[in-house]
Design a protein around this motif. Structure first.
Motif, mmCIF file in Angstrom:
data_model
loop_
_atom_site.group_PDB
_atom_site.id
_atom_site.type_symbol
_atom_site.label_atom_id
_atom_site.label_comp_id
_atom_site.label_asym_id
_atom_site.label_seq_id
_atom_site.Cartn_x
_atom_site.Cartn_y
_atom_site.Cartn_z
ATOM 1 N N UNK A 134 37.107 -19.456 -24.279
ATOM 2 C CA UNK A 134 36.116 -19.152 -25.298
ATOM 3 C C UNK A 134 36.523 -19.722 -26.649
ATOM 4 N N UNK A 135 35.541 -20.240 -27.389
ATOM 5 C CA UNK A 135 35.776 -20.785 -28.732
ATOM 6 C C UNK A 135 34.630 -20.320 -29.623
ATOM 7 N N UNK A 136 34.955 -19.625 -30.695
ATOM 8 C CA UNK A 136 33.896 -19.153 -31.592
ATOM 9 C C UNK A 136 33.267 -20.317 -32.343
ATOM 10 N N UNK A 137 31.925 -20.268 -32.431
ATOM 11 C CA UNK A 137 31.167 -21.296 -33.145
ATOM 12 C C UNK A 137 30.970 -20.938 -34.616
ATOM 13 N N UNK A 138 31.002 -19.652 -34.937
ATOM 14 C CA UNK A 138 30.724 -19.187 -36.292
ATOM 15 C C UNK A 138 31.776 -18.173 -36.710
ATOM 16 N N UNK A 139 31.878 -17.970 -38.030
ATOM 17 C CA UNK A 139 32.743 -16.909 -38.538
ATOM 18 C C UNK A 139 32.185 -15.550 -38.128
ATOM 19 N N UNK A 140 33.080 -14.653 -37.789
ATOM 20 C CA UNK A 140 32.720 -13.275 -37.488
ATOM 21 C C UNK A 140 32.877 -12.461 -38.770
ATOM 22 N N UNK A 141 31.836 -11.782 -39.229
ATOM 23 C CA UNK A 141 31.963 -11.025 -40.470
ATOM 24 C C UNK A 141 33.177 -10.094 -40.453
ATOM 25 N N UNK A 142 34.099 -10.326 -41.383
ATOM 26 C CA UNK A 142 35.276 -9.482 -41.490
ATOM 27 C C UNK A 142 36.287 -9.660 -40.386
ATOM 28 N N UNK A 143 36.175 -10.764 -39.602
ATOM 29 C CA UNK A 143 37.083 -10.906 -38.469
ATOM 30 C C UNK A 143 37.461 -12.342 -38.190
ATOM 31 N N UNK A 144 37.290 -12.783 -36.953
ATOM 32 C CA UNK A 144 37.734 -14.108 -36.518
ATOM 33 C C UNK A 144 36.896 -15.219 -37.149
ATOM 34 N N UNK A 145 37.567 -16.322 -37.460
ATOM 35 C CA UNK A 145 36.870 -17.473 -38.025
ATOM 36 C C UNK A 145 36.323 -18.369 -36.924
ATOM 37 N N UNK A 146 35.358 -19.231 -37.305
ATOM 38 C CA UNK A 146 34.907 -20.283 -36.398
ATOM 39 C C UNK A 146 36.119 -21.110 -35.963
ATOM 40 N N UNK A 147 36.158 -21.457 -34.690
ATOM 41 C CA UNK A 147 37.304 -22.166 -34.139
ATOM 42 C C UNK A 147 38.327 -21.261 -33.498
ATOM 43 N N UNK A 148 38.190 -19.945 -33.662
ATOM 44 C CA UNK A 148 39.082 -19.023 -32.960
ATOM 45 C C UNK A 148 38.859 -19.160 -31.463
ATOM 46 N N UNK A 149 39.934 -19.013 -30.684
ATOM 47 C CA UNK A 149 39.828 -19.221 -29.240
ATOM 48 C C UNK A 149 40.572 -18.120 -28.495
ATOM 49 N N UNK A 150 40.137 -17.874 -27.275
ATOM 50 C CA UNK A 150 40.719 -16.844 -26.426
ATOM 51 C C UNK A 150 39.675 -16.364 -25.448
ATOM 52 N N UNK A 151 39.877 -15.179 -24.893
ATOM 53 C CA UNK A 151 38.852 -14.616 -24.016
ATOM 54 C C UNK A 151 39.174 -13.165 -23.718
ATOM 55 N N UNK A 152 38.174 -12.478 -23.147
ATOM 56 C CA UNK A 152 38.272 -11.068 -22.816
ATOM 57 C C UNK A 152 38.196 -10.887 -21.306
ATOM 58 N N UNK A 153 38.621 -9.725 -20.830
ATOM 59 C CA UNK A 153 38.521 -9.381 -19.420
ATOM 60 C C UNK A 153 37.890 -8.024 -19.248
ATOM 61 N N UNK A 154 36.935 -7.944 -18.323
ATOM 62 C CA UNK A 154 36.181 -6.719 -18.134
ATOM 63 C C UNK A 154 36.981 -5.555 -17.569
ATOM 64 N N UNK A 155 38.214 -5.802 -17.136
ATOM 65 C CA UNK A 155 39.074 -4.686 -16.735
ATOM 66 C C UNK A 155 39.826 -4.095 -17.917
ATOM 67 N N UNK A 156 39.509 -4.591 -19.145
ATOM 68 C CA UNK A 156 40.083 -3.965 -20.330
ATOM 69 C C UNK A 156 41.110 -4.788 -21.052
ATOM 70 N N UNK A 157 40.874 -6.104 -21.196
ATOM 71 C CA UNK A 157 41.851 -6.966 -21.865
ATOM 72 C C UNK A 157 41.176 -7.861 -22.884
#
Length: 392
Positions: free
Chosen positions: A322-345
């Motif tokens: 995953x790569x963010x396309x836009x800034x997250x208000x009060x959080x991650x900037x555009x270009x941040x990368x990573x990912x989530x897992x539905x088992x809680x990660x």
């Protein structure tokens, strides 16, 4: 309150309120820890404490780790991004595509072009979850009918890779190759592609090319007996009566190697291992000890957004990550990368501030939307960060 205290308070508060049984976290700046720890227990009502070295089922946070193995093969010329996958995955050659993805009775048309390695990495091979369509879509129903259901991870339920691919070959694509981002199935296919291109089982390829060089000693598709005491049970969210159900026992599906090592959601790991993986990408391909895991070009390609919006909240997708396309208000900037897992990660790195945040829990999510703990953790980890450092 200092940032480290805010992070700990967010996680400890959720565990103390019974939102999750237990959790571990690691937050750092440019590889150096800012806050790390663990709270809660393996099982509600017990004193068996979660520790910083607890092994967790990381579900879809698996995807970037396996993508790194694929990019290592690209570095060595064993895979080429824009080549068809037919030579390694003949099951995906000469595919048929639903004329109407919502109506399997409308028939099929030929694929306009072969599926490429890039299509698999960007989840645009034409198969997967369409979050904009009613559930289940005709394609997901066909996958389930073939014995390949797309649901919460169940590593001991799938057949071995050749049989898995044989069954997949009987399901027509829902979209033309390269035309639409569809979640998950491409990552499972990627694991088979990596194995066949390297000529070795996926677990062995991953260990040799990513896990050992990066220093990820507690990551794999199963937990060896020597580390079994660090893997606890996994739980569903509380029901209306506040009770949880057991999703997987400590000696359950991840306690031994599966027949199908799923490149989409099959790994277990620790917060320290995922921090080590993040360090590789943040350091343009090098592990903490200087070992080169990936080329700088491979890291740039992975962490560059490739497919356009994948949701309505600024999300995008690179090569297996995953790569963010836009800034997250009060959080991650555009270009941040990573990912989530539905088992809680969750793991994300913000390259603007050099902030990496990993949170692993022993409770699955109730929906694709992260629970309140994850939003609170991200606010504490990323909120108020500046390009010059992490503000207090």
């Amino acid at each position: 309150m200092a940032r480290a205290e805010r992070i700990e308070a967010a996680v400890a508060g959720a565990a103390g309120a019974g939102e999750v049984p237990g959790a571990a976290w690691w937050v750092g700046r440019r590889g150096e820890p800012v806050s790390t720890g663990a709270v809660g227990v393996h099982a509600p009502g017990t004193g068996d404490a979660v520790r910083p070295d607890t092994v967790f089922r990381i579900a879809s946070t698996t995807k970037p780790v396996v993508a790194a193995a694929a990019m290592s093969l690209v570095d060595d010329g064993l895979l080429t991004l824009d080549d068809p996958v037919d030579g390694f995955l003949p099951e995906l050659a000469d595919r048929r595509v639903l004329a109407d993805p919502a109506d399997p009775e409308a028939g099929t048309v030929p694929a306009e072009r072969p599926i490429t390695v890039r299509d698999v990495l960007t989840l645009r091979l034409g198969l997967g979850l369409d979050f904009t369509a009613p559930w289940p879509s005709p394609t997901l129903a066909a996958l389930a009918a073939a014995g390949l259901p797309v649901g919460p991870p169940a590593p001991q339920a799938a057949p071995e890779p050749d049989e898995w691919m044989r069954r997949l070959a009987g399901v027509p694509l829902s979209h033309q190759p390269g035309s639409r981002w569809l979640y998950h199935v491409g990552a499972s296919v990627l694991g088979v592609l990596v194995s066949r291109a390297a000529g070795r089982p996926l677990a062995a390829v991953l260990d040799a090319r990513v896990l050992r060089p990066a220093g990820m000693r507690s990551t794999g598709f199963g937990v060896p007996s020597a580390a079994r005491d660090r893997l606890g049970p996994h739980w569903t969210p509380p029901g209306p009566d506040g009770a949880r159900e057991l999703y997987d026992a400590a000696d359950g599906q991840w306690s031994s190697a599966p027949a199908f090592p799923d490149g989409g959601d099959g790994l277990v790991s620790t917060v320290g291992d995922l921090a080590a993986f993040a360090r590789v990408l943040e350091s343009q391909g090098c592990a903490a000890d200087g070992t080169r895991v990936l080329s700088e070009a491979a890291v740039r390609a992975m962490t560059t957004e490739q497919v356009g919006p994948v949701d309505d909240e600024g999300g995008g997708w690179g090569l297996g990550i995953g790569v963010r396309r836009t800034d997250e208000p009060g959080g991650r900037h555009a270009g941040s990368y990573g990912w989530d897992g539905g088992l809680g990660s969750t793991w994300w790195t913000d390259p603007v501030t050099g902030t990496t945040a990993v949170l692993l829990t022993n409770q699955m999510w109730a929906s694709p939307e992260p629970p309140p703990l994850f939003a609170a953790f991200r606010r504490a980890a990323f909120g108020g960060s500046t390009a010059g450092g992490i503000s207090s």
